[in-house]
Each structure stands twice: as structure tokens, then as C-alpha cells.
Design a protein around this motif. Structure first.
Motif, short mmCIF file in Angstrom:
data_model
loop_
_atom_site.label_atom_id
_atom_site.label_comp_id
_atom_site.label_asym_id
_atom_site.label_seq_id
_atom_site.Cartn_x
_atom_site.Cartn_y
_atom_site.Cartn_z
N ILE A 62 -0.39 -11.21 -13.25
CA ILE A 62 -0.81 -9.86 -13.87
C ILE A 62 -0.94 -9.80 -15.40
O ILE A 62 -1.48 -9.30 -15.93
CB ILE A 62 0.03 -8.78 -13.41
N SER A 63 0.21 -10.69 -16.01
CA SER A 63 0.36 -10.61 -17.42
C SER A 63 -0.91 -11.34 -18.05
O SER A 63 -1.03 -11.22 -19.29
CB SER A 63 1.59 -11.28 -17.68
N GLU A 64 -1.73 -12.07 -17.35
CA GLU A 64 -2.74 -12.67 -17.79
C GLU A 64 -3.92 -11.55 -18.38
O GLU A 64 -4.41 -11.93 -19.33
CB GLU A 64 -3.66 -13.62 -16.70
N TYR A 65 -3.96 -10.58 -17.84
CA TYR A 65 -4.87 -9.49 -18.21
C TYR A 65 -4.13 -8.32 -18.40
O TYR A 65 -4.78 -7.34 -19.33
CB TYR A 65 -6.15 -9.40 -17.04
N GLY A 66 -2.87 -7.98 -18.04
CA GLY A 66 -2.05 -7.12 -18.32
C GLY A 66 -2.33 -5.84 -17.24
O GLY A 66 -3.35 -5.87 -16.39
N TRP A 67 -1.37 -4.77 -17.41
CA TRP A 67 -1.41 -3.91 -16.27
C TRP A 67 -2.59 -2.77 -16.44
O TRP A 67 -3.20 -2.20 -15.69
CB TRP A 67 0.06 -2.83 -16.19
N ALA A 68 -3.02 -2.44 -17.72
CA ALA A 68 -4.22 -1.73 -17.95
C ALA A 68 -5.31 -2.21 -17.51
O ALA A 68 -6.02 -1.32 -16.81
CB ALA A 68 -4.14 -1.73 -19.53
N PHE B 198 -7.49 -0.37 -14.73
CA PHE B 198 -9.01 -0.19 -14.53
C PHE B 198 -9.87 -1.08 -13.64
O PHE B 198 -10.98 -0.41 -13.21
CB PHE B 198 -9.14 -0.98 -16.00
N SER B 199 -9.41 -2.11 -13.35
CA SER B 199 -10.38 -3.16 -12.38
C SER B 199 -10.45 -2.32 -10.98
O SER B 199 -11.52 -2.45 -10.28
CB SER B 199 -9.84 -4.51 -12.28
N ILE B 200 -9.61 -1.45 -10.71
CA ILE B 200 -9.60 -0.80 -9.33
C ILE B 200 -10.84 0.13 -9.27
O ILE B 200 -11.69 0.07 -8.55
CB ILE B 200 -8.26 -0.04 -8.97
N ARG C 279 -5.77 -11.51 -7.26
CA ARG C 279 -6.26 -11.88 -5.98
C ARG C 279 -5.67 -11.25 -4.73
O ARG C 279 -6.50 -10.72 -4.02
CB ARG C 279 -5.50 -13.16 -5.85
N THR C 280 -4.44 -10.46 -4.88
CA THR C 280 -3.93 -9.83 -3.95
C THR C 280 -4.57 -8.36 -3.91
O THR C 280 -4.74 -7.86 -2.99
CB THR C 280 -2.48 -9.51 -3.94
#
Length: 336
Positions: free
Chosen positions: A168-174, A178-180, A248-249
Motif C-alpha cells: 500500500i505504501s507504493e501509492y499510499g492510502w489516499a 480513491f481507486s475504489i 491486489r487484495t
């Protein structure tokens, strides 16, 4: 699906493939004996020897050097088809997907049918005789072909060609949050146009009409498609991860949600007047789609229908249950 495949390989598929296609069968195959010029091979039980002979000519990648010895290969439980061998991956993906969609279909649709679907709707004059059975039969016929059509997307995912990521740290929690929303908006908009195209006279009759046989659908109609119809409407879900990063998850969870939602909107429910009615494309909206064909093509939201001038607002006077009650009265009057 690469996550599912990896987990299943760890849990049981490695053992299954090692049993079905053991490396020992290929080390001790007639072809290897001819090349090596030796017949000093371990003696196998008759049934094992017969199976080894039957499979010994099946193509396989070069065996690792540590398995070149027949005695060592015979004592090691390992498959001649390793995890990264594409034929093994395709077969595993096909079987796992087929098992998964059957389980999801019968569990979620079964629960929806039992606890949510109003069984009085089966008395509607346009609810077909043995309709639920027909819906299930069409779904079961469609599943294998839809799975085959989808395999190239899954294989591309397994081979690392998608933008799926684990940390998750690769793109961050924000971005994770947002991706959802972006996944739902993107796929909804794409499905709107795929669905609307399927209503074009050039392809509607042979492609999408089988699904519209169910004027008053039950939850079991959710996957009762022509195989190509179901596949075309699934393309946006697979395309997304080859265009945009997605955890992925999270992708696996959204994949289950998509199928859950497809079942939910096919319960012929006509609950109206709730605050999200003009935003969320729910069961009432999709019920109108099955009744009137050319409205409410969307999957989750109403914005694409509004843009495409195909939106129809659910209303209590459009509830198909209003036609059930007169039909019941008429039937009871005839009995008297």
C-alpha cells in the motif's frame, strides 16, 4: 486471480500436479531411456507404471538438473509442470474460476432467492413456467465458455503484465481509497456503453435477448447470459488493472463485490423513495430495465444513463407487484 492461484498452489495444487504429472514419469519415460541408453530404472508398482507410461509423452519444460537422476526424481514429490509453466497455469485458472463462480452463484443467489426475493413475484403473469430452473440451466451452460474467454486476462495478470501491486505504501492510502471509487466509476461507465451496444438491433437478438427472456427476473437470472454477453460486460473489470494501479487484495474483493451486486439487482425489488435513489442504480432501476428494455443500462450508478438520456426514475406505480395482485384476484375468482 494471481493471488488466488498462488495461495492454491501453496495449499494443494503443487501436490495435485505432482501426483497427476510427477517428474519421475518423465525421467523414466521410454524417450529418456532411449537417449540415455540405459534401462536401469526403479521398479514402480503396476498401476503407477501404467499411469507413468500414459503421461510420459506429454510436453513439459526441461526438468531441473537435480531431477535428472531417476532414483532421485522417483523419491521427490514434484511435478514436471512447474508453477510458471503456462499450460499448468491456464488449467489451474480455468478449474479454480469455474469452481469459484459456481460457489458464488449458488451461495449468494440462493440466499438472495430465499431471504430477499419476493416469491409472490413468481405469480406475475410474465414470470415464466419453470423460470428459475431455466435461469440456472442457462447460467451453468454459460460458465465454462465465459471462463475460457476470460483466461487471457487472468493469464496476463499472472504473468505480471497488469498494474496490480501488493504494498500500500507504493501509492499510499489516499490512492488506495480513491481507486475504489475510480474502479466503480470507470467500470460503470464502460459497462453502460457495452450494455447499450448490446441492445443494438444488429446484435440484440442473438447476443443479449437470451438475458431479457426474464422479464421478471429472479436472483438466478444474474448470470443467465449468452456466454459472449457475459464476457463483453466483464471486460471493463479486467481492463482496469491493465490501465491503472490497483491493490491486489482490493481487486479480489471488488471482483467478489461485482458478482454480488449483479445478483442483488436481479431480485425484482421495487423499493423507492430512498435518498440515494437518484444516484445508485439499484434493484428498482434494473427491474425497470428488464420491464422496458431501453432504460437504466448502468451497473452501479445513474450518471451514465443521465448523460445518455436513458434514465428512468423508479416509482411505486411502476412496481410489477401491482400486476400480481389483480392476477391473484382473477385466479381466485375463477376457482370460485
Amino acid at each position: 486471480m494471481d493471488l488466488v492461484l498462488r495461495i492454491c498452489d501453496d495449499l494443494f495444487l503443487d501436490k495435485v500436479w505432482a501426483t497427476v504429472l510427477p517428474a519421475s514419469a518423465f525421467v523414466s519415460s521410454p524417450l529418456v531411456r532411449l537417449v540415455n541408453g540405459t534401462s536401469h530404472l526403479p521398479t514402480l508398482p503396476s498401476d503407477s507404471k501404467t499411469w507413468s507410461h500414459l503421461i510420459s509423452y506429454i510436453p513439459h519444460p526441461p526438468l531441473p538438473a537435480e531431477l535428472s537422476s531417476p532414483s532421485l526424481a522417483a523419491s521427490t514429490l514434484v511435478s514436471a509442470w512447474p508453477r510458471d509453466y503456462i499450460p499448468r497455469q491456464l488449467i489451474s485458472l480455468f478449474v479454480l474460476t469455474l469452481i469459484g463462480i459456481h460457489f458464488l452463484y449458488f451461495s449468494v443467489a440462493g440466499l438472495s432467492y430465499k431471504y430477499i426475493f419476493n416469491h409472490d413475484m413468481m405469480k406475475h403473469p410474465r414470470f415464466l413456467k419453470n423460470q428459475v430452473k431455466q435461469e440456472i440451466q442457462l447460467s451453468l451452460k454459460a460458465f465454462p465458455a465465459m471462463t475460457i474467454f476470460t483466461l487471457p486476462w487472468f493469464q496476463g495478470e499472472v504473468m505480471g503484465h497488469s498494474y496490480l501491486y501488493d504494498d500500500i505504501s507504493e501509492y499510499g492510502w489516499a490512492y488506495f481509497v480513491f481507486s475504489i471509487g475510480w474502479f466503480l466509476l470507470f467500470t460503470d461507465f464502460c459497462i453502460y456503453w457495452v450494455h447499450r451496444w448490446e441492445h443494438h438491433p444488429a446484435c440484440y437478438k442473438w447476443l443479449h435477448k437470451p438475458h431479457h427472456k426474464w422479464i421478471i427476473p429472479s436472483p438466478f437470472a444474474s448470470h443467465a447470459f449468452h456466454p459472449l454477453d457475459g464476457y463483453f460486460q466483464s471486460i471493463p473489470y479486467h481492463l482496469f488493472i491493465f490501465l491503472f494501479p490497483l491493490h491486489r487484495t482490493l481487486y479480489l474483493g471488488l471482483f467478489f463485490f461485482v458478482n454480488f451486486w449483479s445478483i442483488l439487482i436481479h431480485d425484482s425489488d421495487m423499493i423507492t423513495g430512498h435518498p440515494l435513489e437518484k444516484v445508485i442504480n439499484g434493484p428498482a432501476h434494473h427491474t425497470l430495465h428488464h420491464l422496458y428494455f431501453t432504460v437504466n443500462y448502468g451497473q452501479y450508478f445513474t450518471f451514465a444513463d443521465r448523460m445518455g438520456h436513458s434514465y428512468r426514475q423508479p416509482a411505486s406505480e411502476l412496481d410489477p407487484m401491482r400486476q400480481v395482485k389483480p392476477a391473484q384476484k382473477e385466479a381466485s375468482g375463477k376457482q370460485q
